[in-house]
Write a protein that holds these residues in place. Structure first.
Motif, mmCIF file in Angstrom:
data_model
loop_
_atom_site.group_PDB
_atom_site.id
_atom_site.type_symbol
_atom_site.label_atom_id
_atom_site.label_comp_id
_atom_site.label_asym_id
_atom_site.label_seq_id
_atom_site.Cartn_x
_atom_site.Cartn_y
_atom_site.Cartn_z
ATOM 1 N N THR A 237 0.864 -1.226 -0.002
ATOM 2 C CA THR A 237 0.057 0.101 -0.035
ATOM 3 C C THR A 237 0.980 1.400 0.054
ATOM 4 O OG1 THR A 237 -0.121 0.406 2.636
ATOM 5 C CG2 THR A 237 -1.918 -1.273 1.127
ATOM 6 N N ALA A 238 0.264 2.302 -0.213
ATOM 7 C CA ALA A 238 0.829 3.694 -0.550
ATOM 8 C C ALA A 238 1.380 3.995 0.764
ATOM 9 C CB ALA A 238 0.027 4.747 -1.246
ATOM 10 N N ALA A 239 0.883 3.973 1.696
ATOM 11 C CA ALA A 239 1.380 4.386 3.249
ATOM 12 C C ALA A 239 2.442 3.644 3.682
ATOM 13 C CB ALA A 239 -0.012 4.315 4.155
ATOM 14 N N THR A 240 2.662 2.368 3.281
ATOM 15 C CA THR A 240 3.666 1.404 3.776
ATOM 16 C C THR A 240 4.950 1.660 3.075
ATOM 17 O OG1 THR A 240 1.892 -0.342 4.116
ATOM 18 C CG2 THR A 240 4.013 -0.742 4.487
ATOM 19 N N ASP A 241 5.933 1.492 4.017
ATOM 20 C CA ASP A 241 7.493 1.591 3.261
ATOM 21 C C ASP A 241 7.376 0.303 2.632
ATOM 22 O OD1 ASP A 241 8.415 3.704 4.286
ATOM 23 O OD2 ASP A 241 8.891 2.639 6.136
ATOM 24 N N HIS A 242 8.093 0.324 1.299
ATOM 25 C CA HIS A 242 7.905 -0.847 0.207
ATOM 26 C C HIS A 242 8.666 -2.091 0.385
ATOM 27 C CE1 HIS A 242 4.928 1.690 -1.429
ATOM 28 N NE2 HIS A 242 5.753 2.624 -1.792
ATOM 29 N N TRP A 243 9.881 -1.677 0.852
ATOM 30 C CA TRP A 243 10.619 -3.003 1.171
ATOM 31 C C TRP A 243 11.617 -2.702 2.292
ATOM 32 C CZ3 TRP A 243 10.682 -7.255 -1.768
ATOM 33 C CH2 TRP A 243 10.220 -7.176 -3.053
ATOM 34 N N ILE A 244 11.699 -3.909 3.314
ATOM 35 C CA ILE A 244 12.469 -3.461 4.535
ATOM 36 C C ILE A 244 12.884 -5.211 4.718
ATOM 37 C CG2 ILE A 244 12.227 -3.419 6.975
ATOM 38 C CD1 ILE A 244 9.918 -1.778 6.633
ATOM 39 N N ALA A 245 14.098 -5.122 5.256
ATOM 40 C CA ALA A 245 15.143 -6.308 5.648
ATOM 41 C C ALA A 245 15.180 -6.233 6.909
ATOM 42 C CB ALA A 245 16.348 -6.317 4.837
ATOM 43 N N LYS A 246 14.733 -7.384 7.660
ATOM 44 C CA LYS A 246 15.097 -7.449 9.123
ATOM 45 C C LYS A 246 15.845 -8.717 9.573
ATOM 46 C CE LYS A 246 11.216 -10.085 10.467
ATOM 47 N NZ LYS A 246 10.409 -10.490 11.706
ATOM 48 N N LEU A 247 16.398 -8.349 10.934
ATOM 49 C CA LEU A 247 17.127 -9.341 11.481
ATOM 50 C C LEU A 247 17.118 -9.306 13.019
ATOM 51 C CD1 LEU A 247 19.490 -11.460 11.535
ATOM 52 C CD2 LEU A 247 21.225 -9.787 11.479
ATOM 53 N N ILE A 248 16.796 -10.204 13.552
ATOM 54 C CA ILE A 248 16.551 -10.613 15.015
ATOM 55 C C ILE A 248 17.746 -11.316 15.676
ATOM 56 C CG2 ILE A 248 15.194 -10.636 17.083
ATOM 57 C CD1 ILE A 248 12.834 -10.201 15.490
ATOM 58 N N ILE A 249 18.389 -10.924 16.635
ATOM 59 C CA ILE A 249 19.526 -11.977 17.114
ATOM 60 C C ILE A 249 19.246 -11.631 18.684
ATOM 61 C CG2 ILE A 249 21.820 -12.399 17.481
ATOM 62 C CD1 ILE A 249 22.361 -11.736 14.599
ATOM 63 N N GLY A 250 18.966 -12.850 19.391
ATOM 64 C CA GLY A 250 18.774 -12.693 20.696
ATOM 65 C C GLY A 250 19.546 -13.890 21.590
ATOM 66 N N ARG A 251 19.904 -13.453 22.807
ATOM 67 C CA ARG A 251 20.679 -14.548 23.505
ATOM 68 C C ARG A 251 20.027 -14.349 24.975
ATOM 69 N NH1 ARG A 251 23.126 -17.760 26.457
ATOM 70 N NH2 ARG A 251 25.229 -18.626 26.245
ATOM 71 N N ARG A 252 19.654 -15.597 25.458
ATOM 72 C CA ARG A 252 19.110 -15.698 26.947
ATOM 73 C C ARG A 252 20.272 -16.151 27.773
ATOM 74 N NH1 ARG A 252 14.752 -20.061 28.416
ATOM 75 N NH2 ARG A 252 16.582 -21.193 28.474
ATOM 76 N N PHE A 253 20.243 -15.475 29.157
ATOM 77 C CA PHE A 253 21.227 -15.803 30.085
ATOM 78 C C PHE A 253 20.505 -16.234 31.341
ATOM 79 C CE2 PHE A 253 23.407 -12.766 27.250
ATOM 80 C CZ PHE A 253 24.614 -13.481 27.255
ATOM 81 N N ASN A 254 20.899 -17.240 31.729
ATOM 82 C CA ASN A 254 20.421 -17.801 32.947
ATOM 83 C C ASN A 254 21.189 -17.299 34.336
ATOM 84 O OD1 ASN A 254 19.407 -19.442 35.157
ATOM 85 N ND2 ASN A 254 18.811 -21.273 34.048
ATOM 86 N N TRP A 255 20.536 -16.715 35.136
ATOM 87 C CA TRP A 255 21.330 -16.152 36.479
ATOM 88 C C TRP A 255 21.049 -17.240 37.661
ATOM 89 C CZ3 TRP A 255 24.409 -13.054 34.148
ATOM 90 C CH2 TRP A 255 24.072 -12.324 33.174
ATOM 91 N N GLY A 256 20.211 -18.377 37.550
ATOM 92 C CA GLY A 256 19.927 -18.976 38.615
ATOM 93 C C GLY A 256 21.122 -19.934 39.286
ATOM 94 N N LYS A 257 21.043 -20.324 40.376
ATOM 95 C CA LYS A 257 22.317 -21.099 40.842
ATOM 96 C C LYS A 257 22.256 -22.267 40.081
ATOM 97 C CE LYS A 257 22.326 -18.996 45.452
ATOM 98 N NZ LYS A 257 22.267 -19.224 46.880
ATOM 99 N N GLN A 258 23.431 -22.751 39.767
ATOM 100 C CA GLN A 258 23.736 -24.178 39.175
ATOM 101 C C GLN A 258 23.491 -25.143 40.202
ATOM 102 O OE1 GLN A 258 23.629 -24.642 35.872
ATOM 103 N NE2 GLN A 258 23.324 -22.489 35.423
ATOM 104 N N LYS A 259 22.974 -26.545 39.938
ATOM 105 C CA LYS A 259 22.795 -27.522 40.819
ATOM 106 C C LYS A 259 24.182 -28.250 41.098
ATOM 107 C CE LYS A 259 17.714 -28.541 40.452
ATOM 108 N NZ LYS A 259 16.931 -29.641 40.182
#
Length: 263
Positions: A237-259
């Protein structure tokens, strides 16, 4: 199975880049929250290859590079809090801070054993008037999703409200999103993400003024600690940007005590 996919895609066509999300964080949420004592760090990189020029309402989106840092802290097994830092970089403006949002979210606890995942996200924050005429906004985003075998789907029927700017008079804005994907292998998932902003729920905008964007996208499931998603979107549509490239990079960290290791 094919009929299920068709129905979900048709549902997406009736619902998805929103006024609050913009081109900074292009993502359809799943219902799962970050576990307690865990922190998720994500970088959302979005480049608008063909967008809109600058206007009295705001900076140009054409050839803009948007980098968003998202930090999410798990509270317990049914809640989390996220924080966003939005930035933009383009020729003539350089790197710019755009704004910040905070996002608390709750979910139906997994021990309830509902047939689908359900959660509710709320996002409130500020963005500079140079980048958005609505500087203070609030979003409420119900999330419903399900993984059945290799098929995954998620629907985010989001509603947005401006507290400061020209959008105040519009009331609630309807901007949902939908994702349908298929696990081709244990590592590679491919699918379609659909985003739109249909305007005020009291007066849906004409098609010409609606924002709609379709992203063929890939998720790489390399590890439970990592999130990798990328895609290229087209806006018809005319109101929308016509071409977009996207990249998501995520990393989860666990701060709990290790058994301790068993002898």
């Amino acid at each position: 199975m094919k009929s299920t996919l068709v129905l979900l895609i048709l549902a997406a066509a009736g619902v998805g880049v929103s006024r609050a999300q913009g081109n900074y964080e292009i993502q359809v949420y799943g219902s799962e929250t970050v576990p307690a004592r865990n922190t998720m760090f994500e970088l959302h990189s979005n480049f608008t290859a063909k967008g809109h020029p600058a206007s009295p309402e705001g900076a140009a989106t054409n050839h803009a590079e948007h980098e968003t840092v998202e930090i999410t802290q798990g509270i317990n097994n049914w809640s989390e809090v996220g924080f966003y830092i939005f930035t933009s970089e383009q020729s003539g403006l350089g790197a710019q801070w755009v704004g910040d949002h905070i996002r608390p979210r709750v979910r139906v606890p997994p021990q309830w054993h509902w047939p689908v995942g359900v959660s509710l996200s709320q996002e409130i924050g500020y963005q500079r008037a140079k980048f958005s005429p609505d500087t203070w906004t609030w979003e409420i985003r119900p999330i419903v999703d399900n993984q059945k075998g290799r098929l995954y789907w998620s629907i985010n029927p989001a509603f947005e409200r401006s507290f400061h700017g020209p959008g105040v008079k519009l009331g609630l804005d309807f901007a949902p999103g939908v994702k349908v994907s298929w696990d081709f292998t244990k590592v590679f998932t491919g699918g379609v993400e659909y985003y739109a902003d249909y305007g005020s729920i009291r007066d849906i905008a004409p098609l010409h003024d609606q924002q709609q964007m379709i992203f063929p996208a890939v998720d790489l499931n390399v590890s439970p600690e990592w999130e990798i998603n990328f895609g290229v979107g087209v806006g018809p549509t005319a109101a929308t940007d016509h071409w977009i490239a996207k990249l998501i990079i995520g990393r989860r960290f666990n701060w709990g005590k290790q058994k301790p290791a068993q002898p």
